[in-house]
Design a protein around this motif. Structure first.
Motif, mmCIF file in Angstrom:
data_model
loop_
_atom_site.group_PDB
_atom_site.id
_atom_site.type_symbol
_atom_site.label_atom_id
_atom_site.label_comp_id
_atom_site.label_asym_id
_atom_site.label_seq_id
_atom_site.Cartn_x
_atom_site.Cartn_y
_atom_site.Cartn_z
ATOM 1 N N THR A 3 -50.209 -11.353 50.259
ATOM 2 C CA THR A 3 -49.839 -10.033 49.739
ATOM 3 C C THR A 3 -49.402 -9.164 50.909
ATOM 4 O OG1 THR A 3 -52.054 -9.121 49.968
ATOM 5 C CG2 THR A 3 -51.513 -10.102 47.830
ATOM 6 N N ASP A 97 -51.330 -3.579 47.192
ATOM 7 C CA ASP A 97 -51.015 -4.932 47.638
ATOM 8 C C ASP A 97 -50.061 -5.544 46.630
ATOM 9 O OD1 ASP A 97 -52.580 -5.166 49.974
ATOM 10 O OD2 ASP A 97 -54.383 -5.385 48.755
ATOM 11 N N ILE A 98 -48.916 -5.985 47.108
ATOM 12 C CA ILE A 98 -47.953 -6.648 46.224
ATOM 13 C C ILE A 98 -47.901 -8.113 46.636
ATOM 14 C CG2 ILE A 98 -45.551 -6.787 45.484
ATOM 15 C CD1 ILE A 98 -45.338 -3.784 45.878
ATOM 16 N N PRO A 99 -48.285 -9.004 45.731
ATOM 17 C CA PRO A 99 -48.229 -10.429 46.055
ATOM 18 C C PRO A 99 -46.792 -10.847 46.364
ATOM 19 C CG PRO A 99 -49.424 -10.048 44.000
ATOM 20 C CD PRO A 99 -48.785 -8.748 44.378
ATOM 21 N N THR A 100 -46.610 -11.526 47.478
ATOM 22 C CA THR A 100 -45.283 -11.965 47.897
ATOM 23 C C THR A 100 -44.620 -12.782 46.790
ATOM 24 O OG1 THR A 100 -46.299 -12.159 50.075
ATOM 25 C CG2 THR A 100 -44.063 -12.952 49.863
ATOM 26 N N VAL A 124 -46.240 -5.675 38.912
ATOM 27 C CA VAL A 124 -47.669 -5.654 39.223
ATOM 28 C C VAL A 124 -48.349 -4.897 38.088
ATOM 29 C CG1 VAL A 124 -49.430 -4.928 40.870
ATOM 30 C CG2 VAL A 124 -47.197 -5.663 41.701
#
Length: 159
Positions: A3, A97-100, A124
């Motif tokens: 993330t 947090d942004i998951p890749t 998200v």
């Protein structure tokens, strides 16, 4: 799961994100010096941490109309290459947090936003987040114009 931390902010009804590493600070209202003969979205310059910092209205830059200044309005101060630039946004809401893996390429047309300004989109918690490409927000020619303007101001100490 990988993330990346992003600052989440709003322009009109749309949610945007910029990587936290590009953010220098988040400010409330700043006093600006207007600069003649500059694009409408360039609201002026201010001195910040000893650096002349151009301030742009991000809504105007993205052709979404002008930001209406409220108590929620913030200026995101970002680092683009060697320049510090302030971007006025409607609201800066959180660090997320942004998951890749959830980041997809930008669609050709993401609402009213030109896809050239986007690194990608992420979903998200069922919210669509547009990830901004800061290098594209300030085009090369404008960057040179801003750089010249800053040097002029720094050199003479006035406009």
């Amino acid at each position: 799961m990988d993330t990346d931390k992003h600052i989440i902010f709003r322009l009109k009804e749309q949610i945007f994100a910029v990587h936290v590493q590009q953010i220098v600070s988040i400010e409330r209202a700043l006093s600006l010096t207007k600069i003649p003969r500059t694009p409408d979205f360039l609201k002026g310059v201010t001195e910040m941490r000893g650096m002349m910092t151009p301030i742009i209205d991000l809504r105007e830059r993205l052709d979404l109309g002008a930001v209406e200044i409220t108590d929620q309005t913030r200026t995101l101060v970002v680092q683009v290459d060697e320049m510090q630039i302030g971007m006025i946004v409607d609201q800066a809401t959180e660090v997320k947090d942004i998951p890749t893996a959830s980041i997809k390429p930008a669609p050709k047309l993401a609402g009213e936003i030109k896809d050239t300004f986007l690194l990608g989109v992420a979903t998200v918690n069922e919210e669509l987040i547009l990830l901004l490409d800061l290098e594209q927000i300030i085009h090369f020619t404008e960057r040179n114009q801003l750089q010249d303007m800053i040097e002029e101001i720094d050199g003479s100490g006035n406009l």
